[in-house]
Scaffold this active site. Structure first.
Site, mmCIF file in Angstrom:
data_model
loop_
_atom_site.group_PDB
_atom_site.id
_atom_site.type_symbol
_atom_site.label_atom_id
_atom_site.label_comp_id
_atom_site.label_asym_id
_atom_site.label_seq_id
_atom_site.Cartn_x
_atom_site.Cartn_y
_atom_site.Cartn_z
ATOM 1 N N ASN A 8 0.877 -1.174 0.000
ATOM 2 C CA ASN A 8 0.000 0.000 0.000
ATOM 3 C C ASN A 8 0.914 1.223 0.000
ATOM 4 O O ASN A 8 1.424 1.634 1.033
ATOM 5 C CB ASN A 8 -0.888 -0.029 1.252
ATOM 6 C CG ASN A 8 -1.902 1.090 1.264
ATOM 7 O OD1 ASN A 8 -1.861 1.984 0.403
ATOM 8 N ND2 ASN A 8 -2.805 1.059 2.224
ATOM 9 N N ARG A 92 -2.503 -2.143 -3.536
ATOM 10 C CA ARG A 92 -3.704 -1.346 -3.370
ATOM 11 C C ARG A 92 -3.552 -0.137 -4.286
ATOM 12 O O ARG A 92 -2.563 0.595 -4.192
ATOM 13 C CB ARG A 92 -3.837 -0.883 -1.923
ATOM 14 C CG ARG A 92 -5.049 -0.040 -1.660
ATOM 15 C CD ARG A 92 -5.069 0.382 -0.202
ATOM 16 N NE ARG A 92 -6.305 1.060 0.121
ATOM 17 C CZ ARG A 92 -6.538 2.347 -0.095
ATOM 18 N NH1 ARG A 92 -5.605 3.094 -0.636
ATOM 19 N NH2 ARG A 92 -7.697 2.875 0.234
ATOM 20 N N HIS A 181 -13.060 3.284 -0.229
ATOM 21 C CA HIS A 181 -13.089 2.214 0.784
ATOM 22 C C HIS A 181 -13.680 0.950 0.163
ATOM 23 O O HIS A 181 -14.224 0.100 0.862
ATOM 24 C CB HIS A 181 -13.971 2.577 2.002
ATOM 25 C CG HIS A 181 -13.449 3.689 2.840
ATOM 26 N ND1 HIS A 181 -14.277 4.573 3.500
ATOM 27 C CD2 HIS A 181 -12.181 4.061 3.151
ATOM 28 C CE1 HIS A 181 -13.553 5.448 4.168
ATOM 29 N NE2 HIS A 181 -12.272 5.166 3.981
ATOM 30 N N ARG A 242 -13.324 15.560 7.567
ATOM 31 C CA ARG A 242 -14.065 15.933 6.348
ATOM 32 C C ARG A 242 -15.522 16.243 6.688
ATOM 33 O O ARG A 242 -16.132 15.571 7.519
ATOM 34 C CB ARG A 242 -14.031 14.797 5.312
ATOM 35 C CG ARG A 242 -12.661 14.488 4.773
ATOM 36 C CD ARG A 242 -12.777 13.553 3.561
ATOM 37 N NE ARG A 242 -11.484 13.002 3.208
ATOM 38 C CZ ARG A 242 -11.165 11.705 3.331
ATOM 39 N NH1 ARG A 242 -12.047 10.838 3.780
ATOM 40 N NH2 ARG A 242 -9.975 11.295 2.986
ATOM 41 N N PHE A 285 -12.074 9.685 17.882
ATOM 42 C CA PHE A 285 -13.310 9.462 18.641
ATOM 43 C C PHE A 285 -13.070 9.120 20.105
ATOM 44 O O PHE A 285 -13.946 9.302 20.934
ATOM 45 C CB PHE A 285 -14.168 8.390 17.942
ATOM 46 C CG PHE A 285 -15.058 8.995 16.892
ATOM 47 C CD1 PHE A 285 -14.518 9.729 15.847
ATOM 48 C CD2 PHE A 285 -16.437 8.878 16.960
ATOM 49 C CE1 PHE A 285 -15.321 10.326 14.889
ATOM 50 C CE2 PHE A 285 -17.260 9.472 16.005
ATOM 51 C CZ PHE A 285 -16.702 10.190 14.974
ATOM 52 N N ASN A 336 -14.911 -0.468 17.412
ATOM 53 C CA ASN A 336 -14.537 -0.208 18.813
ATOM 54 C C ASN A 336 -15.434 0.726 19.612
ATOM 55 O O ASN A 336 -15.417 0.671 20.841
ATOM 56 C CB ASN A 336 -13.120 0.387 18.856
ATOM 57 C CG ASN A 336 -12.081 -0.589 18.333
ATOM 58 O OD1 ASN A 336 -11.905 -1.651 18.902
ATOM 59 N ND2 ASN A 336 -11.443 -0.241 17.236
ATOM 60 N N GLU A 386 -8.419 -5.232 4.747
ATOM 61 C CA GLU A 386 -8.162 -4.901 3.342
ATOM 62 C C GLU A 386 -6.970 -5.687 2.798
ATOM 63 O O GLU A 386 -6.984 -6.110 1.646
ATOM 64 C CB GLU A 386 -7.895 -3.406 3.207
ATOM 65 C CG GLU A 386 -9.131 -2.566 3.483
ATOM 66 C CD GLU A 386 -8.835 -1.074 3.435
ATOM 67 O OE1 GLU A 386 -8.628 -0.489 4.510
ATOM 68 O OE2 GLU A 386 -8.794 -0.518 2.335
HETATM 69 P P1 AMP Z 1 -9.397 3.922 11.314
HETATM 70 O O1 AMP Z 1 -9.303 5.061 10.348
HETATM 71 O O2 AMP Z 1 -10.231 2.789 10.804
HETATM 72 O O3 AMP Z 1 -8.056 3.474 11.830
HETATM 73 O O4 AMP Z 1 -10.187 4.464 12.619
HETATM 74 C C1 AMP Z 1 -9.680 5.453 13.452
HETATM 75 C C2 AMP Z 1 -10.766 5.914 14.420
HETATM 76 O O5 AMP Z 1 -11.178 4.800 15.222
HETATM 77 C C3 AMP Z 1 -10.314 6.991 15.388
HETATM 78 O O6 AMP Z 1 -11.293 8.033 15.438
HETATM 79 C C4 AMP Z 1 -10.271 6.283 16.726
HETATM 80 O O7 AMP Z 1 -10.631 7.123 17.763
HETATM 81 C C5 AMP Z 1 -11.336 5.225 16.574
HETATM 82 N N1 AMP Z 1 -11.163 4.208 17.613
HETATM 83 C C6 AMP Z 1 -11.948 4.081 18.691
HETATM 84 N N2 AMP Z 1 -11.534 3.088 19.496
HETATM 85 C C7 AMP Z 1 -10.426 2.586 18.943
HETATM 86 C C8 AMP Z 1 -9.528 1.521 19.328
HETATM 87 N N3 AMP Z 1 -9.690 0.815 20.438
HETATM 88 N N4 AMP Z 1 -8.494 1.296 18.510
HETATM 89 C C9 AMP Z 1 -8.325 2.001 17.363
HETATM 90 N N5 AMP Z 1 -9.154 2.994 16.958
HETATM 91 C C10 AMP Z 1 -10.187 3.295 17.745
#
Ligand code: AMP
Length: 399
Positions: A8, A92, A181, A242, A285, A336, A386
């Site tokens: 990637n 990718r 995605h 975004r 988050f 999560n 992925e």
């Molecule tokens: P991603 O782009 O799929 O890696 O997702 C990132 C988002 O997932 C961020 O806003 C994180 O705050 C949220 N998130 C919430 N809980 C977790 C966790 N335990 N591990 C990783 N990401 C988390």
């Protein structure tokens, strides 16, 4: 036994995983960072081996690929004795335009399409092509496969992907909705059909890929019917930074009031908006949840807006498919963040969704059903993968 290297490539980074396809096992994974910038380094974690890290100049992606091969074949840190054990490489690739609705073995024609789509994916496609060419040079004769993030969206109907703007802009510039995605949506939607035991041709699934970037898809029998991102990943849900859907007139309004160019305003919509722009706390988050719990009203508003948009899209997609059998959450937030799944599911009782609050609140990493046995629409969490999808597509094409 097929072993696939999954690549990637980003503009200054290159992530990789080396996967044993029969065992579905990651033998090694790593990342090259700061390619072409001072202080480049590679780090790798391989099965049963000590972690490896090397700071060494990588002037381009060719240098990076050489270092990946060195790391994988290293006696102390690696998992293979020579690069001949790499059976194929899966890449990718962000954008395949309207040309690819499935993964494909890389040929000169495929590379030309990736190049022709530079305008559609200006940050990613050039890096993806550089990654492919670097692998061709380092591993002559090893098959290369391109797995497009836009391929899944290619099954959308014309009435779904066409913007209601003068049609010549589609004809001249291929301006339409593509969706992103796609590798994740494809993996999760098809996995859902399998684990939930839905009809392989008719099963109606809504996948909520909620991460830093978020998007949602509707699919029937694993084929995309609609997906929320558009010409670019800016359309659709509220995301980390975004805005998602806004009235396009907002762009002109901000440009005039703040004396900014269109490019500058789009940069704001891409990088400074979403839950970050509303809360001013974070795009993450975990931070938002903490802030909201501590009484930060704007963090709470940002979370409420995020949830509302997801609920609205699920309603729209259930209508678009005339029903839905399963709703699936995936990616960082989807996998999560308990409160998001809880709030979304509780807004969908009209569809017959009944959440099992106890299972939903458990912190787990596995695929799981989070609705009650009585729930008319099944709700699941299915972790996205992925890299495995890229490896599986690559293996299927080179076998
Ligand atoms: P991603 O782009 O799929 O890696 O997702 C990132 C988002 O997932 C961020 O806003 C994180 O705050 C949220 N998130 C919430 N809980 C977790 C966790 N335990 N591990 C990783 N990401 C988390």
């Amino acid at each position: 036994m097929l072993k696939i290297l999954v690549i990637n490539a980003g503009s200054s980074s290159l992530k990789y995983q080396f996967i044993d396809i029969e065992k579905k096992e990651v033998l090694a994974k790593g990342i090259c960072e700061r390619i072409g910038i001072e202080g480049s380094k590679i780090s790798q974690k391989a099965d049963g081996k000590p972690e490896y890290e090397l700071v060494k100049d990588m002037k381009d992606h060719s240098d990076a690929i050489k270092m990946v091969i060195d790391a994988l074949t290293s006696k102390e840190y690696g998992v293979i004795s020579s690069m001949n054990e790499i059976d194929a490489v899966g890449h990718r690739v962000l954008h395949g335009g309207k040309y690819y609705s499935a993964s494909t073995i890389v040929t000169d024609d495929v590379k030309k399409v990736i190049r022709d789509c530079f305008d559609l994916g200006p940050l990613h496609n050039p890096a993806n092509l550089t990654g492919i060419e670097a692998c061709e040079k380092a591993m002559p004769g090893t098959p290369q496969v391109a797995v497009f993030d836009t391929a899944f969206g290619q099954s959308m109907d014309k009435k779904v992907y066409t913007y209601a703007i003068p049609y010549e802009y589609y004809e001249k510039y291929a301006i339409r909705r593509y969706g992103f995605h796609g590798i994740s949506h494809n993996f999760v939607a098809n996995r859902a059909l399998e684990v939930i035991g839905l009809d392989k041709e008719k099963g109606k699934v809504i996948v909520c890929h909620l991460g830093n970037g978020s998007s949602i898809s509707a699919s029937i029998g694993g084929k995309c019917v609609d997906t929320s991102m558009g010409l670019t990943p800016l359309e659709g849900l509220v995301m980390g930074t975004r805005s998602g859907d806004v009235d396009p007139a907002v762009v002109q309004y901000i440009a005039n009031k703040e004396n900014k160019t269109v490019d500058e305003v789009l940069n704001i919509l891409n990088k400074k908006s979403g839950v970050l722009g509303i809360s001013k706390v974070s795009s993450d988050f975990r931070d938002l949840e903490d802030a909201a719990e501590n009484g930060n009203e704007m963090a709470k508003l940002a979370l409420d807006m995020f949830i509302y948009r997801v609920v609205k899209y699920i309603g729209a997609y259930a209508a678009a498919m005339n029903g839905v059998d399963a709703i699936v959450f995936t990616a960082g937030i989807g996998e999560n963040t308990v409160i998001i799944r809880d709030a979304v599911a509780k807004s969908l009782t009209y569809l017959g969704v009944e959440l099992d609050e106890k299972i939903n609140s458990e912190r787990r990493k596995d695929e799981r059903c989070i609705s009650t046995p009585n729930s008319k629409v099944k709700v699941w969490v299915i972790p996205t993968n992925e890299e495995l999808m890229i490896a599986e597509d690559t293996a299927r094409l080179v076998k």
